[in-house]
Scaffold this active site. Structure first.
Site, PDB file in Angstrom:
ATOM      1  CE1 TYR A 195     -39.835  20.483 -34.543  1.00 39.12           C
ATOM      2  CE2 TYR A 195     -39.445  20.219 -32.201  1.00 39.12           C
ATOM      3  CZ  TYR A 195     -39.391  20.997 -33.335  1.00 39.12           C
ATOM      4  OH  TYR A 195     -38.897  22.260 -33.264  1.00 39.12           O
ATOM      5  CE  LYS A 234     -39.889  24.293 -50.624  1.00 34.70           C
ATOM      6  NZ  LYS A 234     -39.591  25.660 -51.114  1.00 34.70           N
ATOM      7  CG  ASP A 288     -40.020  29.090 -50.232  1.00 39.32           C
ATOM      8  OD1 ASP A 288     -41.255  28.899 -50.181  1.00 39.32           O
ATOM      9  OD2 ASP A 288     -39.344  28.840 -51.255  1.00 39.32           O
ATOM     10  CG  ASP A 310     -39.122  25.421 -33.803  1.00 44.45           C
ATOM     11  OD1 ASP A 310     -39.379  26.032 -32.746  1.00 44.45           O
ATOM     12  OD2 ASP A 310     -37.970  25.066 -34.126  1.00 44.45           O
ATOM     13  CG  ASP A 333     -37.771  31.288 -32.619  1.00 43.97           C
ATOM     14  OD1 ASP A 333     -38.666  30.928 -31.826  1.00 43.97           O
ATOM     15  OD2 ASP A 333     -36.547  31.150 -32.380  1.00 43.97           O
TER      16      ASP A 333
END
Ligand code: IPM
Ligand code: MN
Length: 357
Positions: free
Chosen positions: A142, A190, A222, A246, A250
């Site tokens: 970001y 990751k 993942d 982020d 959700d």
């Protein structure tokens, strides 16, 4: 107690849901005899329209001198559909996070028993799920630079950057939360691919050693995304970097049945910000139909986290639960065939409940 709240309704349904939240806070403060001051300021598309900036200096000043910020939502189709727009409402949110030093975004994922049937997951998987996502909020993709395009415009790049101190402070915060909960931290990264993730893992391992009473698991993002829908009850505290957080939050928010229910807190160096995790829902703006409960619950988080007013926060949560049991709710969570109430009607019901409690 003389506290000042910066009220930032923002765009879309922001003003409607914020009215309800402020009325609820006022009712609770009256009951417990606290004096709070409220001052409103612009942020997002409405701020661009009025001042040219999505996070005007005046708004920042108000946030800095307040004891907490209550935030609605930002975003407007006017800017979404204009690729040439130079400033976007979302930049206001990023500027606010950066300038207030809000490095930790705390999103509790809790289920509401009478909403379970709305979850896309099987009830037995999700009923009782209760975990906390802690998302790093001021680093990573970001904010990393360079970001941009090559001269011919055919190549684009973003940069993911994390420094040790940025990882340390958020991971420590996660362990402190876990200590007060079920004592498990899932560190999501990751590390099989990304250098920043490898640093995260290294730092997290060092910090884990300071918390021998807390269990640590390391998950690739993942795999974490999969596990969240397969065994949501397995998580207690999940900590991760900005972009992964982020996406995962959700996902976390919908497994509980409605996006319209979940609050969040962003904390860091300066004033903390409390906001619903949903967006500005422009299609519903001005219709008095949006669900105000996530904002109301964010206000409860504000009272508890920033001011240590636990009984006050609890009364708000009780009122919210009671409104759901009484089925005085907006259309998104109303049962089939049941009457749906307006945003302002839900607000009046909550205030009435608090006054009579
Ligand atoms: C969120 C939102 C923001 C983000 C957008 C509006 C900039 O999606 O708070 O999760 O991506 O962080
Ligand atoms: Mn998001």
């Amino acid at each position: 107690m003389n506290l000042k709240i910066a009220v930032l309704p923002g765009d879309g349904i922001g003003p409607e849901i914020m009215n309800v939240a402020v009325d609820v806070v006022k009712a609770v403060c009256k009951k417990f005899d606290h004096q709070l001051q409220y001052e409103t300021a612009l942020v997002g598309a409405c701020a661009i329209d009025a001042t040219g900036s999505p996070y005007p200096e005046e708004t920042h000043k108000l946030c800095m001198e307040s004891d907490a910020v209550l935030f609605g939502a930002i975003g407007s189709p006017k800017y979404d559909n204009d690729p040439s727009a130079k400033v976007r409402p979302e930049q206001g949110l990023l500027a606010m996070r950066k300038q207030l030093g809000l490095f930790a975004n705390i999103r509790p994922v809790t289920t509401f028993h009478n909403l379970i049937h709305k979850s896309p997951l099987r009830a037995d998987l999700v009923d009782g799920a209760d975990f906390m996502c802690i998302r790093e909020l001021t680093g990573g993709l970001y904010f990393g630079r360079p970001q941009g395009r090559s001269e011919d415009g055919n190549t684009a790049y973003d940069t993911c950057v994390y420094s040790r101190y940025e990882i340390e402070r958020i991971v420590r915060l996660a362990y402190d939360y876990a200590r007060r909960r079920r004592k498990k931290v899932s560190v999501v990264d990751k590390a099989n691919i990304l250098a920043t993730s490898r640093l995260w893992r290294e730092v997290a391992k060092e910090i884990a050693a300071d918390y021998p009473d807390v269990t640590t698991e390391f998950l690739y993002v993942d795999n974490a995304a999969m596990r969240m829908i397969q065994w949501p009850k397995d998580f207690d505290v999940l900590v991760t970097e900005n972009m992964f957080g982020d996406i995962l939050t959700d996902e976390g928010s919908v497994i509980t049945g409605s996006l319209g229910m979940l609050p969040s807190a962003s904390v860091g160096v300066h004033t903390s910000v409390f906001e619903p995790i949903h967006g500005s829902y422009p299609q519903a703006a001005g219709k008095d139909i949006a669900n105000p409960l996530a904002t109301v619950l964010s206000a409860a988080m504000m009272l508890e986290y920033s001011f240590d007013l636990k009984a006050e926060a609890e009364l708000i949560r009780q009122a919210v639960n009671a409104s759901m049991e009484a089925e005085v709710v907006t259309e998104d969570i109303a049962n089939k065939g049941a009457k749906a109430f307006h945003t302002s009607e839900v607000g009046k019901w909550l205030v009435d409940y608090i006054e009579k409690a």
